[in-house]
Enzyme design. Structure first.
Site, PDB file in Angstrom:
ATOM      1  N   ARG A 149      58.976   9.335  93.179  1.00 61.51           N
ATOM      2  CA  ARG A 149      59.172  10.147  92.532  1.00 61.51           C
ATOM      3  C   ARG A 149      60.182  10.957  93.622  1.00 61.51           C
ATOM      4  NH1 ARG A 149      56.178  13.447  87.922  1.00 61.51           N
ATOM      5  NH2 ARG A 149      56.461  11.463  86.452  1.00 61.51           N
ATOM      6  N   CYS A 198      56.270  12.194  76.964  1.00 59.20           N
ATOM      7  CA  CYS A 198      56.063  12.088  77.429  1.00 59.20           C
ATOM      8  C   CYS A 198      54.767  12.834  79.101  1.00 59.20           C
ATOM      9  CB  CYS A 198      56.916  11.280  78.959  1.00 59.20           C
ATOM     10  SG  CYS A 198      58.251  12.916  79.248  1.00 59.20           S
TER      11      CYS A 198
HETATM   12  N1  NVA Z   1      61.706  14.895  81.358  1.00 61.54           N
HETATM   13  C1  NVA Z   1      61.161  15.794  82.579  1.00 61.54           C
HETATM   14  C2  NVA Z   1      59.611  14.697  82.354  1.00 61.54           C
HETATM   15  C3  NVA Z   1      58.619  14.470  83.252  1.00 61.54           C
HETATM   16  C4  NVA Z   1      57.790  13.653  83.390  1.00 61.54           C
HETATM   17  C5  NVA Z   1      60.879  15.875  84.346  1.00 61.54           C
HETATM   18  O1  NVA Z   1      61.929  15.543  84.590  1.00 61.54           O
HETATM   19  O2  NVA Z   1      60.264  17.062  83.740  1.00 61.54           O
HETATM   20  N1   CP Z   2      54.932  12.168  81.798  1.00 61.99           N
HETATM   21  C1   CP Z   2      54.530  11.710  83.836  1.00 61.99           C
HETATM   22  O1   CP Z   2      55.139  10.944  84.329  1.00 61.99           O
HETATM   23  O2   CP Z   2      54.165  12.598  83.366  1.00 61.99           O
HETATM   24  P1   CP Z   2      53.281  13.158  84.869  1.00 61.99           P
HETATM   25  O3   CP Z   2      55.113  13.968  85.548  1.00 61.99           O
HETATM   26  O4   CP Z   2      52.276  14.017  84.703  1.00 61.99           O
HETATM   27  O5   CP Z   2      53.822  12.288  86.254  1.00 61.99           O
END
Ligand code: NVA
Ligand code: CP
Length: 305
Positions: free
Chosen positions: A104, A260
């Site tokens: 991530r 999400c």
């Molecule tokens: N669009 C949001 C999704 C979090 C799961 C972000 O990138 O912070």
């Molecule tokens: N939806 C999602 O990816 O959640 P987190 O940021 O908690 O991993």
């Protein structure tokens, strides 16, 4: 032999998705029945988080243990990634010691550079541009509740962000339509989204019009991780992009609501909607684990007859 990565939704074909959804359903059934399923015994997943997470961390970590494997958890702050070790060097080192990597991070370019220097498959656990594991779970959830998504209409209300881009990629591959409504200045960028054409989506100024006749209404936070400096400007721009009961009323009567998570009730969604009868957000969150187990198994072992 080239390594199979999962960096964006378009990395897989419709046929591969059909396999993954069927496999995730089987893996979920086994989990619910407390049946042991250890195809990844002795395999290790490295999880690298440069942004916060609850669902992605828990679903990958619990999922990998359930498959018989183990995990290593790294963050920017507690690894040399935060002290400017080149991503290419990190990829070469980490991928000599583990079987699979989930990242991530911020720019998609970073995960692509990591993958280019990795000896093992790399999974996108969210970048600024994409969130393919989430859409994998969302479509699996839709199928569980309503059957095939082919020919259906998804209404996207809110930011033209990583989630929106990934929905649009999915629509091209799985043959459904997306109605998109974003405030001006936050539109979809077709080249960033990596789309072949604009055929699978339609843009609406008014979020209410985007929701009309939709089979699924979905949204996301006004400010994604990494964009916090824009918070105040976004609060103003997004004020009318709150999924409320009126929007759900113009969607199909059997329309689902998805998010999400994490969610901000009273901002992008009214509490009555996310906590209401059409919302499937808890199934959506749980399904992250089941689909990602199918994904990890597929990347390491291929199709299992
Ligand atoms: N669009 C949001 C999704 C979090 C799961 C972000 O990138 O912070
Ligand atoms: N939806 C999602 O990816 O959640 P987190 O940021 O908690 O991993």
């Amino acid at each position: 032999m080239s390594i199979k990565h999962y960096l964006q939704f378009s990395d897989f074909t419709a046929d591969e998705y059909a396999y993954l959804f069927a496999r995730a359903a089987l893996i979920k059934r086994k989990f619910k029945a407390y049946e042991k399923h250890h195809p990844l015994a002795d395999r290790t997943l490295a999880m690298i988080f440069e942004k916060a997470s609850t669902r992605t961390r828990v679903s990958f970590e619990a999922g990998m243990y359930q498959l018989g494997g183990s995990v290593v958890h790294l963050t920017t702050g507690d690894s040399q990634l935060g002290r400017a070790e080149p991503i290419e060097d990190s990829a070469k080192v980490i991928s000599r010691m583990v079987d699979l990597v989930m990242i991530r991070t911020f720019g998609q370019d970073k995960i692509e550079r990591f993958a280019a220097h990795s000896r093992v498959p790399v999974i996108n656990g969210l970048t600024n541009e994409f969130h393919p594991c989430q859409i994998l779970a969302d479509i699996f959830t839709f199928i569980e509740h309503r059957g095939s998504i082919q020919g259906k209409t998804v209404a996207w209300v809110g930011d033209g962000n990583n989630m929106a881009n990934t929905w649009l990629q999915a629509a091209e591959i799985l043959d459904f339509k997306v109605h998109v409504s974003t405030p001006s200045g936050y539109e979809i960028d077709q080249s960033v989204a990596g789309l072949r054409s604009a055929d699978s989506y339609q843009v609406f100024k008014d979020p209410m019009d985007a929701c009309r006749g939709a089979d699924l209404v979905t949204t996301d936070v006004w400010t994604s991780m990494g964009y916090e400096a824009e918070n105040e400007a976004r609060r103003k721009a997004f004020a009318d992009w709150c999924v409320d009961e009126d929007m759900m009323k113009v969607a199909r009567p059997d329309a689902l609501f998805m998010h999400c998570l994490p969610a901000h009730r009273g901002e992008e969604v009214q509490a009555e909607v996310i906590d209401g009868p059409q919302s499937v957000v808890w199934d959506e969150a749980e399904n992250r684990m089941h689909v990602q187990k199918a994904l990890m198994e597929y990347l390491l072992l291929g199709r299992i007859a």
